[in-house]
Scaffold this active site. Structure first.
Site, PDB file in Angstrom:
ATOM      1  N   HIS A  28       3.819 -12.434  -8.995  1.00 50.16           N
ATOM      2  CA  HIS A  28       5.232 -12.454  -9.393  1.00 50.16           C
ATOM      3  C   HIS A  28       5.293 -12.797 -10.882  1.00 50.16           C
ATOM      4  O   HIS A  28       4.679 -13.783 -11.322  1.00 50.16           O
ATOM      5  CB  HIS A  28       5.983 -13.572  -8.656  1.00 50.16           C
ATOM      6  CG  HIS A  28       6.078 -13.409  -7.179  1.00 50.16           C
ATOM      7  ND1 HIS A  28       7.217 -12.938  -6.557  1.00 50.16           N
ATOM      8  CD2 HIS A  28       5.197 -13.668  -6.180  1.00 50.16           C
ATOM      9  CE1 HIS A  28       7.036 -12.926  -5.244  1.00 50.16           C
ATOM     10  NE2 HIS A  28       5.812 -13.371  -4.988  1.00 50.16           N
ATOM     11  N   CYS A  51       0.849  -1.201   0.000  1.00 50.68           N
ATOM     12  CA  CYS A  51       0.000   0.000   0.000  1.00 50.68           C
ATOM     13  C   CYS A  51       0.881   1.247   0.000  1.00 50.68           C
ATOM     14  O   CYS A  51       0.578   2.225  -0.699  1.00 50.68           O
ATOM     15  CB  CYS A  51      -0.924   0.008   1.215  1.00 50.68           C
ATOM     16  SG  CYS A  51      -2.366  -1.068   1.066  1.00 50.68           S
ATOM     17  N   THR A  89       4.828 -13.602   2.135  1.00 49.42           N
ATOM     18  CA  THR A  89       5.494 -12.751   3.135  1.00 49.42           C
ATOM     19  C   THR A  89       4.928 -11.342   3.175  1.00 49.42           C
ATOM     20  O   THR A  89       5.121 -10.639   4.160  1.00 49.42           O
ATOM     21  CB  THR A  89       7.008 -12.669   2.867  1.00 49.42           C
ATOM     22  OG1 THR A  89       7.229 -12.165   1.546  1.00 49.42           O
ATOM     23  CG2 THR A  89       7.668 -14.025   3.010  1.00 49.42           C
ATOM     24  N   HIS A 102      -0.390  -9.926  -4.836  1.00 53.87           N
ATOM     25  CA  HIS A 102       0.574  -9.543  -5.876  1.00 53.87           C
ATOM     26  C   HIS A 102       0.883 -10.759  -6.720  1.00 53.87           C
ATOM     27  O   HIS A 102       0.836 -11.899  -6.236  1.00 53.87           O
ATOM     28  CB  HIS A 102       1.862  -8.975  -5.263  1.00 53.87           C
ATOM     29  CG  HIS A 102       2.489  -9.856  -4.232  1.00 53.87           C
ATOM     30  ND1 HIS A 102       2.036  -9.938  -2.928  1.00 53.87           N
ATOM     31  CD2 HIS A 102       3.533 -10.721  -4.308  1.00 53.87           C
ATOM     32  CE1 HIS A 102       2.768 -10.797  -2.259  1.00 53.87           C
ATOM     33  NE2 HIS A 102       3.691 -11.300  -3.073  1.00 53.87           N
ATOM     34  N   HIS A 154      -6.033  -2.508  -1.365  1.00 51.07           N
ATOM     35  CA  HIS A 154      -5.552  -3.598  -0.521  1.00 51.07           C
ATOM     36  C   HIS A 154      -6.495  -4.803  -0.571  1.00 51.07           C
ATOM     37  O   HIS A 154      -7.638  -4.732  -0.121  1.00 51.07           O
ATOM     38  CB  HIS A 154      -5.399  -3.139   0.937  1.00 51.07           C
ATOM     39  CG  HIS A 154      -4.777  -4.182   1.808  1.00 51.07           C
ATOM     40  ND1 HIS A 154      -3.415  -4.297   1.979  1.00 51.07           N
ATOM     41  CD2 HIS A 154      -5.334  -5.198   2.520  1.00 51.07           C
ATOM     42  CE1 HIS A 154      -3.158  -5.333   2.764  1.00 51.07           C
ATOM     43  NE2 HIS A 154      -4.308  -5.891   3.114  1.00 51.07           N
ATOM     44  N   HIS A 196      -0.481  -8.543   0.841  1.00 50.12           N
ATOM     45  CA  HIS A 196      -1.197  -7.674  -0.116  1.00 50.12           C
ATOM     46  C   HIS A 196      -1.065  -8.397  -1.451  1.00 50.12           C
ATOM     47  O   HIS A 196       0.060  -8.638  -1.913  1.00 50.12           O
ATOM     48  CB  HIS A 196      -0.550  -6.279  -0.122  1.00 50.12           C
ATOM     49  CG  HIS A 196      -1.175  -5.291  -1.060  1.00 50.12           C
ATOM     50  ND1 HIS A 196      -1.510  -3.995  -0.678  1.00 50.12           N
ATOM     51  CD2 HIS A 196      -1.487  -5.379  -2.376  1.00 50.12           C
ATOM     52  CE1 HIS A 196      -2.020  -3.348  -1.715  1.00 50.12           C
ATOM     53  NE2 HIS A 196      -2.007  -4.166  -2.763  1.00 50.12           N
ATOM     54  N   ASN A 209       1.555 -16.280  -4.162  1.00 52.56           N
ATOM     55  CA  ASN A 209       1.581 -17.079  -2.934  1.00 52.56           C
ATOM     56  C   ASN A 209       0.453 -16.605  -2.027  1.00 52.56           C
ATOM     57  O   ASN A 209       0.282 -15.398  -1.823  1.00 52.56           O
ATOM     58  CB  ASN A 209       2.929 -16.906  -2.222  1.00 52.56           C
ATOM     59  CG  ASN A 209       4.078 -17.477  -3.030  1.00 52.56           C
ATOM     60  OD1 ASN A 209       3.961 -18.558  -3.595  1.00 52.56           O
ATOM     61  ND2 ASN A 209       5.186 -16.752  -3.102  1.00 52.56           N
TER      62      ASN A 209
HETATM   63  P1  AMP Z   1       5.627 -13.209  -1.297  1.00 56.46           P
HETATM   64  O1  AMP Z   1       6.706 -13.866  -0.481  1.00 56.46           O
HETATM   65  O2  AMP Z   1       5.017 -14.062  -2.342  1.00 56.46           O
HETATM   66  O3  AMP Z   1       4.608 -12.543  -0.380  1.00 56.46           O
HETATM   67  O4  AMP Z   1       6.352 -12.063  -2.124  1.00 56.46           O
HETATM   68  C1  AMP Z   1       6.732 -10.833  -1.571  1.00 56.46           C
HETATM   69  C2  AMP Z   1       7.834 -10.311  -2.438  1.00 56.46           C
HETATM   70  O5  AMP Z   1       7.966  -8.939  -2.184  1.00 56.46           O
HETATM   71  C3  AMP Z   1       9.195 -10.961  -2.207  1.00 56.46           C
HETATM   72  O6  AMP Z   1       9.656 -11.570  -3.404  1.00 56.46           O
HETATM   73  C4  AMP Z   1      10.074  -9.793  -1.779  1.00 56.46           C
HETATM   74  O7  AMP Z   1      11.366  -9.881  -2.309  1.00 56.46           O
HETATM   75  C5  AMP Z   1       9.317  -8.601  -2.334  1.00 56.46           C
HETATM   76  N1  AMP Z   1       9.503  -7.336  -1.648  1.00 56.46           N
HETATM   77  C6  AMP Z   1       9.453  -7.102  -0.320  1.00 56.46           C
HETATM   78  N2  AMP Z   1       9.630  -5.793  -0.064  1.00 56.46           N
HETATM   79  C7  AMP Z   1       9.786  -5.187  -1.268  1.00 56.46           C
HETATM   80  C8  AMP Z   1      10.013  -3.841  -1.679  1.00 56.46           C
HETATM   81  N3  AMP Z   1      10.105  -2.833  -0.801  1.00 56.46           N
HETATM   82  N4  AMP Z   1      10.138  -3.596  -3.012  1.00 56.46           N
HETATM   83  C9  AMP Z   1      10.055  -4.601  -3.906  1.00 56.46           C
HETATM   84  N5  AMP Z   1       9.837  -5.880  -3.579  1.00 56.46           N
HETATM   85  C10 AMP Z   1       9.714  -6.176  -2.276  1.00 56.46           C
HETATM   86 ZN    ZN Z   2      -1.779  -3.259   1.197  1.00 58.64          ZN
END
Ligand code: AMP
Ligand code: ZN
Length: 116
Positions: free
Chosen positions: A101, A7, A94, A99, A46, A97, A86
């Site tokens: 990949h 966000c 992790t 997303h 979100h 929110h 994921n």
């Molecule tokens: P997930 O583990 O599937 O929730 O993916 C979260 C992803 O966000 C991971 O691949 C992280 O490397 C990436 N990530 C975390 N913080 C940032 C950030 N500030 N800018 C870009 N990517 C990020």
């Molecule tokens: Zn969010």
């Protein structure tokens, strides 16, 4: 959500290397790339995860996939690409929110999961 990192990126409060932005969606490079090309396509609104997609909010998910196809052409990912989301702890989510990949730039191999 005030404590959500994506966000904050969507609001421009945390920097990112943007690949795409419109009023509903942002795409930016993953901070810790796991392939030569690794970026994230993120609805600005979100939504916590794929488990939280509903008839009320799913239009932006469809639009994310339009953006993915558009970016694949623009970035010349003609060799192919992988889309992953994921959802939840067992999947290793992790950032809570939604997303997507996008991984590309080399042969990613046939396996989606590491061996047990
Ligand atoms: P997930 O583990 O599937 O929730 O993916 C979260 C992803 O966000 C991971 O691949 C992280 O490397 C990436 N990530 C975390 N913080 C940032 C950030 N500030 N800018 C870009 N990517 C990020
Ligand atoms: Zn969010």
């Amino acid at each position: 959500m005030s404590d959500c990192i994506f966000c904050k990126i969507a609001a421009g409060e945390i920097p990112s290397t943007k690949r795409y932005e419109d009023e509903e969606i942002i795409a930016f490079n993953d901070l810790y790339p796991q392939a030569p090309v690794h970026f994230l396509v993120v609805p600005k609104k979100h939504i916590a995860s794929a488990a939280d997609i509903t008839p009320e909010n799913s239009a932006v998910v469809s639009k994310c996939f339009e953006v993915i196809a558009q970016l694949a052409k623009k970035e010349n990912l003609s060799g192919g690409f992988r889309v992953i989301t994921n959802s939840g702890a067992d999947a290793g989510q992790t950032v809570d929110h939604l997303h997507f990949h996008i991984l590309a730039g080399s042969n990613l191999g046939p396996k989606l999961c590491p061996d047990k």
